[in-house]
Design a protein around this motif. Structure first.
Motif, short mmCIF file in Angstrom:
data_model
loop_
_atom_site.label_atom_id
_atom_site.label_comp_id
_atom_site.label_asym_id
_atom_site.label_seq_id
_atom_site.Cartn_x
_atom_site.Cartn_y
_atom_site.Cartn_z
N ASN A 189 0.80 -1.24 0.00
CA ASN A 189 0.00 0.00 0.00
C ASN A 189 0.82 1.28 0.00
N TYR A 193 -0.16 4.42 -7.87
CA TYR A 193 -1.25 3.96 -8.74
C TYR A 193 -1.19 2.44 -8.83
N HIS A 219 -8.20 0.37 1.47
CA HIS A 219 -7.14 -0.05 0.55
C HIS A 219 -7.74 -0.54 -0.77
N ARG A 222 -8.37 1.94 -3.52
CA ARG A 222 -7.23 2.45 -4.29
C ARG A 222 -6.94 1.59 -5.53
N PRO A 265 -6.61 8.98 -3.87
CA PRO A 265 -6.93 7.87 -4.76
C PRO A 265 -7.27 8.36 -6.16
#
Length: 280
Positions: A189, A193, A219, A222, A265
């Motif tokens: 994480n 990207y 998470h 994302r 994000p």
């Protein structure tokens, strides 16, 4: 002196930073052509904006920008007087655009049809690419400059070596491998990207399985799946590749310098993709 367009292309290919200088406005008795450009690297200049003390000052400003690593474009207004060795009034406005700085470190997992269309596009951008697959025979004979080919039986192990802030694209030939890569990336994480090729149905299945592995909803948000700009239509590998490359460009333009999990994000920056990328 070399033409600025050719010079810019050559420096980009070599990965050498430079500054593109453009005359935006010219008012004075010494004629200079608005729109004239020159390229300035750390050691050389290409083309001219008319020579003289103005060009000398432009070179110094550009090299200061290169030395300090500045990424922002700058407008500079120069009064044509004693400071520039001119006897008459007037002014020139110059635009300074840093070019060729590496904007993104990218890892592409998979060497299928879409990946083979995508990687050359990424290589033509100010990016460095790791191209990872277990199948040597799937890679083309010619690997573009700026791309490092990695053949490994354990692609998931490569995630530990990725730099923080990496751009990660998962498009392998195997859904089980896609899942393992997705889990490892989301647990780490610290990417800027993460895009996963596939349909909305694939996303729903992966979200369920990743939640079972302890991946939080924050998470999972994302993960960009489907990935690519929805405005770029088409199912051909090159069309899908162009849409993904466009999303990468939009992301590094918005996120440059924010190499951490705190970066906003991508779903907050781009419209939701409607394309179903089910194959690689």
């Amino acid at each position: 002196m070399n033409n600025w367009i050719s010079a810019l292309a050559d420096l980009q290919q070599q990965g050498e930073p430079c500054v593109l200088v453009t005359i935006i406005e010219e008012r004075g008795s010494t004629p200079r052509n608005a729109g004239s450009k020159m390229v300035i690297s750390a050691t050389r200049t290409y083309d001219t904006i008319g020579g003289g003390h103005l060009e000398y000052k432009a070179m110094n400003i550009a090299r200061d920008m290169l030395e300090s690593g500045k990424q922002d474009t700058q407008l500079q207004r120069f009064s044509l007087g004693a400071s520039l060795g001119q006897c008459c009034g007037g002014a020139t406005v110059l635009l300074f655009e840093p070019m060729g700085q590496v904007q993104a470190q990218i890892a592409v997992f998979g060497a299928g049809h879409v990946a083979r269309a995508l990687v050359p596009l990424l290589a033509s951008l100010p990016c460095r690419v790791r191209w990872i697959d277990s199948r040597e025979q799937e890679f083309p004979e010619h690997i573009p400059s700026g791309v490092r080919k990695i053949v490994t039986d354990e692609p998931v192990d490569e995630i530990a070596d990725l730099p923080a802030g990496c751009y990660c694209i998962v498009m392998t030939h195997n859904h089980a491998l896609d899942l393992e890569l997705s889990a490892a990336l989301l647990k780490r994480n610290d990417f800027t990207y993460f895009g996963l090729i596939g349909s909305k149905t694939k996303r729903v299945k992966f979200e369920h399985r990743l939640r079972d592995r302890g991946i939080s909803p924050q998470h999972l948000q994302r993960m960009r799946c489907p990935m690519g700009l929805s405005e770029v239509k088409g199912k051909l590998p090159v069309e899908i590749a162009i849409s993904i490359a466009g999303e990468i460009i939009a992301t590094y333009n918005a996120h440059f310098g924010q190499h951490s999990a705190r970066a906003e994000p991508i779903t907050h920056l781009l419209p939701s993709s409607r394309r179903s990328h089910a194959t690689t």
